[in-house]
Design a protein around this motif. Structure first.
Motif, mmCIF file in Angstrom:
data_model
loop_
_atom_site.group_PDB
_atom_site.id
_atom_site.type_symbol
_atom_site.label_atom_id
_atom_site.label_comp_id
_atom_site.label_asym_id
_atom_site.label_seq_id
_atom_site.Cartn_x
_atom_site.Cartn_y
_atom_site.Cartn_z
ATOM 1 N N LEU A 158 0.844 -1.188 0.000
ATOM 2 C CA LEU A 158 0.000 0.000 0.000
ATOM 3 C C LEU A 158 0.881 1.239 0.000
ATOM 4 O O LEU A 158 1.725 1.418 0.883
ATOM 5 C CB LEU A 158 -0.911 0.004 1.230
ATOM 6 C CG LEU A 158 -1.764 1.259 1.448
ATOM 7 C CD1 LEU A 158 -2.744 1.455 0.297
ATOM 8 C CD2 LEU A 158 -2.516 1.182 2.777
ATOM 9 N N VAL A 160 1.089 5.379 0.229
ATOM 10 C CA VAL A 160 0.306 6.461 0.819
ATOM 11 C C VAL A 160 1.035 7.782 0.617
ATOM 12 O O VAL A 160 2.205 7.922 0.997
ATOM 13 C CB VAL A 160 0.071 6.223 2.331
ATOM 14 C CG1 VAL A 160 -0.686 7.387 2.950
ATOM 15 C CG2 VAL A 160 -0.674 4.918 2.561
ATOM 16 N N GLU A 161 0.353 8.760 0.032
ATOM 17 C CA GLU A 161 0.884 10.121 -0.087
ATOM 18 C C GLU A 161 -0.294 11.076 -0.219
ATOM 19 O O GLU A 161 -0.967 11.100 -1.252
ATOM 20 C CB GLU A 161 1.805 10.248 -1.299
ATOM 21 C CG GLU A 161 2.837 11.367 -1.174
ATOM 22 C CD GLU A 161 2.229 12.772 -1.263
ATOM 23 O OE1 GLU A 161 2.430 13.556 -0.321
ATOM 24 O OE2 GLU A 161 1.567 13.065 -2.265
ATOM 25 N N LYS A 165 -3.887 6.877 -2.237
ATOM 26 C CA LYS A 165 -3.505 5.647 -1.549
ATOM 27 C C LYS A 165 -3.734 4.485 -2.518
ATOM 28 O O LYS A 165 -4.847 4.281 -2.982
ATOM 29 C CB LYS A 165 -4.308 5.483 -0.271
ATOM 30 C CG LYS A 165 -4.053 6.615 0.731
ATOM 31 C CD LYS A 165 -5.030 6.621 1.873
ATOM 32 C CE LYS A 165 -4.765 7.825 2.757
ATOM 33 N NZ LYS A 165 -5.065 9.125 2.066
ATOM 34 N N LEU A 198 -7.175 1.374 5.268
ATOM 35 C CA LEU A 198 -7.735 2.728 5.354
ATOM 36 C C LEU A 198 -8.287 2.990 6.750
ATOM 37 O O LEU A 198 -8.114 4.081 7.307
ATOM 38 C CB LEU A 198 -8.834 2.912 4.303
ATOM 39 C CG LEU A 198 -8.378 2.905 2.839
ATOM 40 C CD1 LEU A 198 -9.591 2.927 1.908
ATOM 41 C CD2 LEU A 198 -7.461 4.082 2.541
ATOM 42 N N LEU A 201 -5.475 3.603 9.196
ATOM 43 C CA LEU A 201 -4.869 4.919 9.016
ATOM 44 C C LEU A 201 -5.795 6.038 9.469
ATOM 45 O O LEU A 201 -5.453 7.213 9.362
ATOM 46 C CB LEU A 201 -4.482 5.117 7.544
ATOM 47 C CG LEU A 201 -3.299 4.274 7.061
ATOM 48 C CD1 LEU A 201 -3.202 4.322 5.541
ATOM 49 C CD2 LEU A 201 -1.996 4.759 7.690
ATOM 50 N N GLU A 203 -8.771 6.825 8.184
ATOM 51 C CA GLU A 203 -9.464 7.468 7.079
ATOM 52 C C GLU A 203 -10.982 7.282 7.208
ATOM 53 O O GLU A 203 -11.455 6.214 7.613
ATOM 54 C CB GLU A 203 -8.993 6.896 5.742
ATOM 55 C CG GLU A 203 -7.517 7.097 5.456
ATOM 56 C CD GLU A 203 -7.146 8.565 5.298
ATOM 57 O OE1 GLU A 203 -8.011 9.353 4.860
ATOM 58 O OE2 GLU A 203 -5.996 8.912 5.610
ATOM 59 N N GLY A 265 -9.105 5.014 -1.521
ATOM 60 C CA GLY A 265 -7.957 4.247 -1.974
ATOM 61 C C GLY A 265 -8.284 3.554 -3.274
ATOM 62 O O GLY A 265 -9.453 3.411 -3.641
ATOM 63 N N THR A 309 6.421 -0.046 7.613
ATOM 64 C CA THR A 309 6.291 1.046 6.665
ATOM 65 C C THR A 309 7.670 1.323 6.079
ATOM 66 O O THR A 309 8.691 0.885 6.623
ATOM 67 C CB THR A 309 5.741 2.333 7.319
ATOM 68 O OG1 THR A 309 6.743 2.898 8.189
ATOM 69 C CG2 THR A 309 4.479 2.054 8.128
ATOM 70 N N SER A 336 3.567 7.309 9.809
ATOM 71 C CA SER A 336 2.592 6.253 9.521
ATOM 72 C C SER A 336 2.773 5.064 10.458
ATOM 73 O O SER A 336 1.793 4.455 10.904
ATOM 74 C CB SER A 336 2.718 5.800 8.065
ATOM 75 O OG SER A 336 2.364 6.837 7.178
#
Length: 368
Positions: A158, A160-161, A165, A198, A201, A203, A265, A309, A336
């Motif tokens: 995965l 992530v930025e 995602k 998600l 994180l 989200e 995502g 990560t 993260s």
């Protein structure tokens, strides 16, 4: 927050001939890191001391041989010292079995520490796959090393930025093989990994877009049948299981929408389909200086029994040892890891292992 309440984050050296040691030390010169976690570097203490001296960085490198001996004090960097690099033989920007062995050992050690619950999460610096293989460790990359040593069969990468995602159905295989790996069951598996990631994180947007494999998502079979025969059935089944999912969507349309936050995502079918738009978003090239101004993006391995990560960039051999490498991606990877460790401490389960409810009290830390 006192040290006992902060998660312990193990950060690997990466390839010692790369920018890995530099960005690790630079990241730990940011006091915010110590406000949110207890960081410890894993690798050769001599390599970190050498890079700090070369770049005139005001920091003390403190070798340790047990996590219990770490002090976690800003200005003094604890290094779980493997003492496995001959500095006289190390050349920046060069592939070597020695560098590959040192990089591999730091990864294996941090996995062991996490599996033994001595640390709460792991963050990896960049490795050179050729050097790793020259040392006799025949893995395609970090993801495969982690999967092997944690005995994990179902996992996904995965990226992530910011609002983008991306998770992948396949990664380090040839494009010809990648097309053959586009199968309903694997796509369903990856959709679930993304959904759970998600949530971990923090989200709130759980809408998932699934990319088509072929141009125009096959255009009803005119340009290939995989979209109709494998991807569409997977999306239908995912909806029946309660996931908010859409697809197959032509990739050129999907990513332009995803970059605006329309999707929480997206599922990419293969490595470059996901990486190219991701790096266009997070990597900023300065044409005048002929170097990157910023390299942002985090790689999270979903489905593992431990947290991993990573920076989502390579070894950058061409600038290793020059002092111009940006620690942005390393800082984001640490951030993260902290977020995921907090979720794990509340649920007992790392991201991607099973579905859980969102904890709205979790903070998203910003290091910038």
């Amino acid at each position: 927050m006192n040290n006992e309440e902060k998660p312990i984050i193990g950060i690997t050296m990466g390839d010692p001939a790369s920018i890995g040691p530099e960005i690790a030390v630079k990241a730990l010169l940011n006091p915010t890191v110590y406000e949110i976690c207890n960081p410890v570097l894993v690798g050769d203490a001599g390599v970190f001391s050498d890079i700090a001296k070369r770049l005139n960085l005001n920091v003390v490198i403190r070798p340790i041989h047990s996590i219990q001996n770490a002090t976690f004090q800003f200005g003094t960097i604890d290094v779980y010292d493997l003492n496995n690099v001959a500095l006289s033989d190390l050349r920046f920007g060069e592939i070597s079995a020695m560098a590959g062995e040192a990089a591999f050992a730091s990864v294996k050690t941090v996995i062991d520490l996490a599996m033994a619950d001595e640390i709460d999460a792991t963050v990896t610096g960049p490795i050179n796959k050729k050097s790793i293989n020259e040392a006799g460790h025949h893995f395609a990359g970090h993801t495969e090393i982690y999967a092997h040593y944690t005995n994990t069969k179902k996992y996904g990468m995965l990226l992530v930025e910011d609002q983008l995602k991306v998770i992948h159905v396949s990664t380090h295989v040839s494009l010809r093989q990648a097309c053959d790996l586009v199968k309903k069951d694997r796509i369903l598996e990856v959709i679930e990994l993304l959904h759970n990631g998600l949530i971990s994180l923090g989200e709130s947007n759980l809408k998932i877009g699934v990319a088509g494999l072929n141009p125009h998502a096959g255009d009803s079979g005119l340009f290939g049948t995989e979209d109709d025969e494998e991807i569409a059935p997977a999306v239908t089944e995912a909806k029946l299981r309660g996931f908010d999912v859409e697809g197959p969507v032509p990739a050129d349309t999907l990513f332009s929408k995803a970059a605006t936050g329309y999707y929480g995502g997206v599922v990419a079918m293969y490595h470059d389909q996901g990486h190219i738009p991701f790096k266009l978003t997070g990597f900023k090239w300065n044409a005048e200086k002929k170097q990157m101004d910023s390299v942002k993006g985090v790689n999270i391995t979903m489905g593992l029994p431990i947290i991993r990560t990573s920076v989502d960039h390579g070894t950058a051999f061409e600038i290793a040892g020059k002092g111009v490498a940006s620690p942005d991606a390393m800082l984001l990877a640490i951030e993260s890891a902290v977020q995921l460790a907090k979720v794990k401490n509340k649920t007992g389960t790392p991201a991607g292992m099973k579905e859980r409810k969102s904890d709205k009290n979790l903070r998203q830390y910003s290091l910038f």
